[in-house]
Design an enzyme around this catalytic site. Structure first.
Site, PDB file in Angstrom:
ATOM      1  N   GLU A  88      79.079  10.536 -78.943  1.00 57.79           N
ATOM      2  CA  GLU A  88      79.147  10.022 -77.570  1.00 57.79           C
ATOM      3  C   GLU A  88      77.924  10.362 -76.722  1.00 57.79           C
ATOM      4  O   GLU A  88      77.769   9.832 -75.636  1.00 57.79           O
ATOM      5  CB  GLU A  88      80.442  10.474 -76.876  1.00 57.79           C
ATOM      6  N   ASN A  89      77.045  11.236 -77.223  1.00 57.62           N
ATOM      7  CA  ASN A  89      75.806  11.468 -76.484  1.00 57.62           C
ATOM      8  C   ASN A  89      74.764  10.385 -76.749  1.00 57.62           C
ATOM      9  O   ASN A  89      73.657  10.453 -76.224  1.00 57.62           O
ATOM     10  CB  ASN A  89      75.225  12.854 -76.810  1.00 57.62           C
TER      11      ASN A  89
END
Lengths: 231, 219
Positions: free
Chosen positions: B46-47
């Protein structure tokens, strides 16, 4: 073209006053504006509200601003890895507003895009929903969340040109492009500042319209939190 | 009882060809090691990365390439990088098919608690609330009981919850269970050497047992 270059980190942050709200790009220590953080440390300001996904570690990143007690409030999604942060939070010196990471990202994006509020499913039925409007769309509940904007947004890119166009590298992109859009003044520090024309317009991540000041940073440490390798 | 590696191995059998998958920190990260090589799947971090590659070699370490657990990683042919708002558009928009994450407690109606213990330092929810609110298919990897023997599969969560009515399946050290649409943990499989009686005794929430419960096997 409009030349956005400033000479140094010191010049870029010179007019940031006490009690201002800053956005700072980065995920963990990846893609953080190291030079601007160092320049802020040299200034005699306090009472800052910092919007950043994380709060650095004790001796690097935003952790350095916490050590010097320059921060009044953090707005973040995850603040582990920082003992000084924990101490100040438990002693009441520091306020913290914890926000789901996707909500944080979308609030920043909305701030930059002129959208004052939106509905998201994240946090429905949890303490994040307390005091917020919920509304049903197609049979599912959503929470209303509002935009986030800042006096200054401080971002770090890989390459940039004099017009303020930015290109990011790897997962150091993270919150940087959206934060660039949501500050009244966006300061971009880059590893490599190039002349206009050297970046391919097809490959710009952040168009220069969002950036007011740009400079080439020095001596990037790029500290790694968890070095994991295969042998 | 299953080891952490066996929990990951069992969860990997749930992975289907063509899926985009988000793996949480801890046991879920280990699932990547057991996904069969004949399946084409893409791991989302998710980064800002689709297509998480293996940990790099010592001389390929790049500070600008990390996963959501802040570990150094690599990219693969076909990987893509993006910013955080795009990342959560993938998650909330239903483009990520499967989310695997850890939990401190799960309730019999599928509520999950995994971000906060009152009275202890609160580190934040990170992306967990967005993930559990959005994914159609959420599998939880967890220990069935706490260290002092208290069941973590409960009628209602006692800890602050991360999301409501979202967990579909649980793989614990004792069993595989599904959350029934009308509530209750449906026992599907037992860990090797673990009896139905033991699972009954260690499940505080409503346990539904239908027919013979097979024992898991591992190579």
């Amino acid at each position: 073209m409009i030349d956005k270059t400033v000479k140094s980190a010191q010049e870029a942050v010179a007019d940031i006053p006490s009690d201002s709200t800053l956005m700072m790009g980065g995920f963990g220590l990846c893609g953080i504006p190291e030079n601007c953080i160092q320049a802020l440390l040299e200034k005699d300001i306090k009472g800052l509200t910092i919007i950043s996904n994380n709060a650095g570690v004790d001796d690097f990143g935003i952790g350095l601003l916490l050590q010097k007690r320059m921060v009044k409030k953090m707005i973040s999604s995850y603040v582990g890895e920082n003992a000084e942060f924990e101490r100040q939070l438990l002693s009441g010196e520091l306020e913290v507003d914890l926000i789901p990471q996707g909500t944080l990202a979308e609030r920043v994006r909305a701030g930059g895009a002129g959208i004052p509020a939106f509905f998201t499913p994240a946090g429905v039925g949890t303490e994040v929903a307390e005091g917020k409007e919920t509304r049903e769309f197609d049979g599912k509940l959503y929470l209303m969340e509002s935009w986030l904007r800042a006096d200054f947004s401080i971002v770090k890119a890989w390459k940039g040109d004099h017009s303020g166009n930015l290109v990011f590298k790897g997962t150091a992109r993270n919150f940087n492009p959206i934060m660039a859009t949501a500050g009244k003044i966006c300061i971009a520090e880059v590893e490599e500042l190039v002349a206009d024309g050297e970046l391919d317009p097809n490959e710009i991540h952040t168009p220069g319209i969002f950036v007011q000041r740009i400079f080439q940073g020095l001596r990037y440490e790029k500290r790694i939190e968890k070095r994991t390798v295969t042998h | 009882m299953l080891t952490k590696e066996q929990i990951a191995q069992r969860i990997a059998r749930e992975v289907k060809d063509g899926q985009y998958i988000n793996l949480g920190i801890g046991i879920p990260t280990l699932v990547a090691n057991y996904i069969p090589e004949n399946l084409s799947v893409v791991l989302q971090s998710e980064n800002g990365l689709l297509g998480i590659g293996p940990f790099p070699s010592e001389d390929e370490v790049d500070a600008d390439l990390i996963n959501a657990g802040k570990q150094t990683i690599s990219v693969l042919p076909g990987s893509a990088l993006f910013h955080s708002a795009d990342s959560f558009a993938m998650i909330r928009g239903g483009h990520v098919h499967l989310t695997i994450l850890g939990a401190m407690e799960v309730s019999e109606n599928g509520d999950i608690a995994n971000w906060k213990i009152p009275g202890k330092m609160v580190k934040g929810m990170g992306g967990a609330m967005d993930l559990v609110a959005s994914a159609d298919n959420i599998i939880v990897a967890m220990q069935h009981c706490s260290k002092d023997g208290q069941s973590k599969l409960l009628p209602d969560c006692t800890l602050p919850i991360t999301g409501i009515r979202c967990v579909r399946k649980i793989v614990s050290d004792l069993a595989v269970l599904e959350v029934a649409p009308r509530g209750g943990f449906v026992l599907k499989e037992r860990a090797p050497g673990v009896s139905v009686e033991e699972i009954k005794a260690k499940t505080a929430g409503k346990l539904i047992i239908e027919g013979e419960i097979p024992e898991m096997t591992f190579d």
